[in-house]
Design a protein around this motif. Structure first.
Motif, PDB file in Angstrom:
ATOM      1  N   ARG A 100      24.853  21.229  53.037  1.00  0.00           N
ATOM      2  CA  ARG A 100      26.109  21.920  52.751  1.00  0.00           C
ATOM      3  C   ARG A 100      25.803  23.338  52.282  1.00  0.00           C
ATOM      4  O   ARG A 100      24.883  23.561  51.505  1.00  0.00           O
ATOM      5  CB  ARG A 100      26.874  21.212  51.636  1.00  0.00           C
ATOM      6  N   LYS A 101      26.619  24.263  52.737  1.00  0.00           N
ATOM      7  CA  LYS A 101      26.512  25.641  52.279  1.00  0.00           C
ATOM      8  C   LYS A 101      27.359  25.751  51.014  1.00  0.00           C
ATOM      9  O   LYS A 101      28.565  25.515  51.034  1.00  0.00           O
ATOM     10  CB  LYS A 101      27.011  26.603  53.357  1.00  0.00           C
ATOM     11  N   ILE A 102      26.712  26.091  49.905  1.00  0.00           N
ATOM     12  CA  ILE A 102      27.366  26.178  48.608  1.00  0.00           C
ATOM     13  C   ILE A 102      27.651  27.644  48.296  1.00  0.00           C
ATOM     14  O   ILE A 102      26.769  28.495  48.403  1.00  0.00           O
ATOM     15  CB  ILE A 102      26.487  25.572  47.489  1.00  0.00           C
ATOM     16  N   TYR A 103      28.886  27.913  47.892  1.00  0.00           N
ATOM     17  CA  TYR A 103      29.309  29.276  47.576  1.00  0.00           C
ATOM     18  C   TYR A 103      29.442  29.415  46.063  1.00  0.00           C
ATOM     19  O   TYR A 103      29.938  28.511  45.392  1.00  0.00           O
ATOM     20  CB  TYR A 103      30.657  29.587  48.241  1.00  0.00           C
ATOM     21  N   SER A 104      29.001  30.558  45.544  1.00  0.00           N
ATOM     22  CA  SER A 104      29.139  30.841  44.117  1.00  0.00           C
ATOM     23  C   SER A 104      29.608  32.275  43.929  1.00  0.00           C
ATOM     24  O   SER A 104      29.364  33.148  44.769  1.00  0.00           O
ATOM     25  CB  SER A 104      27.821  30.586  43.383  1.00  0.00           C
ATOM     26  N   LEU A 105      30.270  32.512  42.818  1.00  0.00           N
ATOM     27  CA  LEU A 105      30.830  33.812  42.502  1.00  0.00           C
ATOM     28  C   LEU A 105      29.725  34.759  42.035  1.00  0.00           C
ATOM     29  O   LEU A 105      28.859  34.368  41.245  1.00  0.00           O
ATOM     30  CB  LEU A 105      31.877  33.645  41.394  1.00  0.00           C
ATOM     31  N   THR A 106      29.747  35.994  42.510  1.00  0.00           N
ATOM     32  CA  THR A 106      28.796  37.017  42.065  1.00  0.00           C
ATOM     33  C   THR A 106      29.428  37.824  40.931  1.00  0.00           C
ATOM     34  O   THR A 106      30.618  37.678  40.631  1.00  0.00           O
ATOM     35  CB  THR A 106      28.437  37.978  43.213  1.00  0.00           C
ATOM     36  N   THR A 107      28.646  38.709  40.341  1.00  0.00           N
ATOM     37  CA  THR A 107      29.179  39.613  39.321  1.00  0.00           C
ATOM     38  C   THR A 107      30.262  40.499  39.917  1.00  0.00           C
ATOM     39  O   THR A 107      31.316  40.709  39.295  1.00  0.00           O
ATOM     40  CB  THR A 107      28.054  40.482  38.729  1.00  0.00           C
ATOM     41  N   ASN A 108      30.040  40.993  41.142  1.00  0.00           N
ATOM     42  CA  ASN A 108      31.070  41.788  41.814  1.00  0.00           C
ATOM     43  C   ASN A 108      32.321  40.948  42.066  1.00  0.00           C
ATOM     44  O   ASN A 108      33.439  41.458  41.978  1.00  0.00           O
ATOM     45  CB  ASN A 108      30.564  42.349  43.143  1.00  0.00           C
ATOM     46  N   GLY A 109      32.140  39.690  42.391  1.00  0.00           N
ATOM     47  CA  GLY A 109      33.269  38.786  42.593  1.00  0.00           C
ATOM     48  C   GLY A 109      34.045  38.571  41.304  1.00  0.00           C
ATOM     49  O   GLY A 109      35.277  38.531  41.319  1.00  0.00           O
ATOM     50  N   GLN A 110      33.327  38.431  40.199  1.00  0.00           N
ATOM     51  CA  GLN A 110      33.982  38.276  38.892  1.00  0.00           C
ATOM     52  C   GLN A 110      34.771  39.532  38.549  1.00  0.00           C
ATOM     53  O   GLN A 110      35.904  39.451  38.078  1.00  0.00           O
ATOM     54  CB  GLN A 110      32.942  37.988  37.802  1.00  0.00           C
ATOM     55  N   ASN A 111      34.179  40.691  38.824  1.00  0.00           N
ATOM     56  CA  ASN A 111      34.880  41.955  38.574  1.00  0.00           C
ATOM     57  C   ASN A 111      36.139  42.061  39.433  1.00  0.00           C
ATOM     58  O   ASN A 111      37.192  42.499  38.962  1.00  0.00           O
ATOM     59  CB  ASN A 111      33.958  43.146  38.827  1.00  0.00           C
ATOM     60  N   MET A 112      36.033  41.677  40.707  1.00  0.00           N
ATOM     61  CA  MET A 112      37.191  41.725  41.602  1.00  0.00           C
ATOM     62  C   MET A 112      38.264  40.729  41.152  1.00  0.00           C
ATOM     63  O   MET A 112      39.454  41.030  41.198  1.00  0.00           O
ATOM     64  CB  MET A 112      36.781  41.443  43.047  1.00  0.00           C
ATOM     65  N   LEU A 113      37.846  39.559  40.718  1.00  0.00           N
ATOM     66  CA  LEU A 113      38.788  38.561  40.205  1.00  0.00           C
ATOM     67  C   LEU A 113      39.548  39.125  39.010  1.00  0.00           C
ATOM     68  O   LEU A 113      40.777  39.041  38.945  1.00  0.00           O
ATOM     69  CB  LEU A 113      38.049  37.275  39.823  1.00  0.00           C
ATOM     70  N   ASN A 114      38.839  39.732  38.071  1.00  0.00           N
ATOM     71  CA  ASN A 114      39.483  40.318  36.894  1.00  0.00           C
ATOM     72  C   ASN A 114      40.456  41.420  37.294  1.00  0.00           C
ATOM     73  O   ASN A 114      41.587  41.476  36.798  1.00  0.00           O
ATOM     74  CB  ASN A 114      38.441  40.870  35.921  1.00  0.00           C
ATOM     75  N   PHE A 115      40.030  42.303  38.197  1.00  0.00           N
ATOM     76  CA  PHE A 115      40.886  43.391  38.662  1.00  0.00           C
ATOM     77  C   PHE A 115      42.139  42.843  39.356  1.00  0.00           C
ATOM     78  O   PHE A 115      43.251  43.321  39.123  1.00  0.00           O
ATOM     79  CB  PHE A 115      40.116  44.313  39.607  1.00  0.00           C
ATOM     80  N   THR A 116      41.953  41.841  40.202  1.00  0.00           N
ATOM     81  CA  THR A 116      43.075  41.265  40.941  1.00  0.00           C
ATOM     82  C   THR A 116      44.060  40.602  39.992  1.00  0.00           C
ATOM     83  O   THR A 116      45.282  40.731  40.156  1.00  0.00           O
ATOM     84  CB  THR A 116      42.574  40.254  41.993  1.00  0.00           C
ATOM     85  N   GLU A 117      43.555  39.890  38.988  1.00  0.00           N
ATOM     86  CA  GLU A 117      44.436  39.264  38.000  1.00  0.00           C
ATOM     87  C   GLU A 117      45.235  40.318  37.247  1.00  0.00           C
ATOM     88  O   GLU A 117      46.441  40.162  37.040  1.00  0.00           O
ATOM     89  CB  GLU A 117      43.624  38.414  37.021  1.00  0.00           C
ATOM     90  N   GLU A 118      44.579  41.407  36.841  1.00  0.00           N
ATOM     91  CA  GLU A 118      45.274  42.479  36.128  1.00  0.00           C
ATOM     92  C   GLU A 118      46.338  43.118  37.027  1.00  0.00           C
ATOM     93  O   GLU A 118      47.451  43.406  36.571  1.00  0.00           O
ATOM     94  CB  GLU A 118      44.273  43.532  35.654  1.00  0.00           C
ATOM     95  N   SER A 119      46.008  43.337  38.288  1.00  0.00           N
ATOM     96  CA  SER A 119      46.964  43.915  39.233  1.00  0.00           C
ATOM     97  C   SER A 119      48.156  42.998  39.439  1.00  0.00           C
ATOM     98  O   SER A 119      49.307  43.450  39.480  1.00  0.00           O
ATOM     99  CB  SER A 119      46.292  44.192  40.581  1.00  0.00           C
ATOM    100  N   LEU A 120      47.896  41.701  39.560  1.00  0.00           N
ATOM    101  CA  LEU A 120      48.976  40.728  39.739  1.00  0.00           C
ATOM    102  C   LEU A 120      49.865  40.687  38.502  1.00  0.00           C
ATOM    103  O   LEU A 120      51.084  40.595  38.612  1.00  0.00           O
ATOM    104  CB  LEU A 120      48.398  39.352  40.057  1.00  0.00           C
ATOM    105  N   ASN A 121      49.252  40.774  37.336  1.00  0.00           N
ATOM    106  CA  ASN A 121      50.035  40.824  36.097  1.00  0.00           C
ATOM    107  C   ASN A 121      50.971  42.025  36.093  1.00  0.00           C
ATOM    108  O   ASN A 121      52.146  41.907  35.751  1.00  0.00           O
ATOM    109  CB  ASN A 121      49.116  40.891  34.871  1.00  0.00           C
ATOM    110  N   LEU A 122      50.464  43.176  36.479  1.00  0.00           N
ATOM    111  CA  LEU A 122      51.276  44.393  36.513  1.00  0.00           C
ATOM    112  C   LEU A 122      52.435  44.249  37.497  1.00  0.00           C
ATOM    113  O   LEU A 122      53.579  44.584  37.187  1.00  0.00           O
ATOM    114  CB  LEU A 122      50.405  45.597  36.888  1.00  0.00           C
ATOM    115  N   ILE A 123      52.145  43.723  38.677  1.00  0.00           N
ATOM    116  CA  ILE A 123      53.187  43.515  39.685  1.00  0.00           C
ATOM    117  C   ILE A 123      54.263  42.572  39.153  1.00  0.00           C
ATOM    118  O   ILE A 123      55.461  42.829  39.305  1.00  0.00           O
ATOM    119  CB  ILE A 123      52.574  42.975  40.996  1.00  0.00           C
ATOM    120  N   CYS A 124      53.851  41.480  38.523  1.00  0.00           N
ATOM    121  CA  CYS A 124      54.814  40.514  37.989  1.00  0.00           C
ATOM    122  C   CYS A 124      55.671  41.135  36.904  1.00  0.00           C
ATOM    123  O   CYS A 124      56.875  40.880  36.835  1.00  0.00           O
ATOM    124  CB  CYS A 124      54.091  39.281  37.448  1.00  0.00           C
ATOM    125  N   ARG A 125      55.073  41.961  36.038  1.00  0.00           N
ATOM    126  CA  ARG A 125      55.856  42.634  34.996  1.00  0.00           C
ATOM    127  C   ARG A 125      56.876  43.570  35.623  1.00  0.00           C
ATOM    128  O   ARG A 125      58.011  43.641  35.180  1.00  0.00           O
ATOM    129  CB  ARG A 125      54.931  43.395  34.045  1.00  0.00           C
TER     130      ARG A 125
END
Length: 142
Positions: free
Chosen positions: A80-105
Motif C-alpha cells: 500500500r502507498k501510505i500518504y503523510s502530511l509534510t510541513t508544507n502541507g501543515q502550513n497549507m492546512l493552517n492557511f486554508t483553515e484561516e481563509s475558510l474562517n474569514l470567508i465564513c465570517r
C-alpha cells in the motif's frame, strides 16, 4: 420538501468537492493513511462517496505540490502507498483553515465573531461552528 432536500444535498456535494483537498489534509494531519482509508473515511464521515478516480489524482497533485509525501508499506499482504502530511502541507492546512474562517465570517456578516474550523474532520456540519456551539444559518446547507 423533497426539492429542498435535493438542493441541500447538491450544495453539500459541491462544498465537499470544493473542500476535498482540505479534508484530505486534515485526515492526514491525524495519521498517515493509504488512499482506500481516505475514501472510506470520507464516506463514513460525510456520507459522500468519492472514488479512486477522484481521490488518487488529488493525492498525486498534493504530493507534486509538496503537501504530502508517500511511501510504500510492504509489511502487509498487499503493498500500500501510505500518504503523510509534510510541513508544507501543515502550513497549507493552517492557511486554508484561516481563509475558510474569514470567508465564513464574511458570509455570516459577523466579522467580529470568532469562527473555528475543527482540527479533526467530523461529519459535515461540525467542520465549522462558532465557539459557543451555535451554527450560523448560512452554514446549515451542509
Amino acid at each position: 420538501m423533497l426539492k429542498t432536500a435535493n438542493s441541500q444535498k447538491e450544495v453539500s456535494n459541491k462544498l465537499m468537492k470544493g473542500l476535498l483537498d482540505l479534508i484530505v489534509l486534515q485526515f492526514l494531519n491525524t495519521q498517515p493513511m493509504h488512499g482506500y482509508q481516505i475514501i472510506t473515511r470520507i464516506r463514513k464521515s460525510f456520507g459522500v462517496y468519492f472514488g479512486p478516480s477522484t481521490v488518487y489524482p488529488l493525492l498525486n497533485t498534493l504530493e507534486k505540490k509538496g503537501f504530502v509525501n508517500s511511501s510504500w508499506n510492504m509489511n502487509s499482504d498487499r503493498p500500500r502507498k501510505i500518504y503523510s502530511l509534510t510541513t508544507n502541507g501543515q502550513n497549507m492546512l493552517n492557511f486554508t483553515e484561516e481563509s475558510l474562517n474569514l470567508i465564513c465570517r464574511k458570509i455570516s456578516g459577523q466579522a467580529k465573531t470568532d469562527v473555528t474550523v475543527e482540527r479533526s474532520v467530523q461529519p459535515a456540519i461540525s467542520i465549522i461552528a462558532k465557539r459557543d456551539g451555535s451554527t450560523p444559518a448560512s452554514l446549515l446547507a451542509f
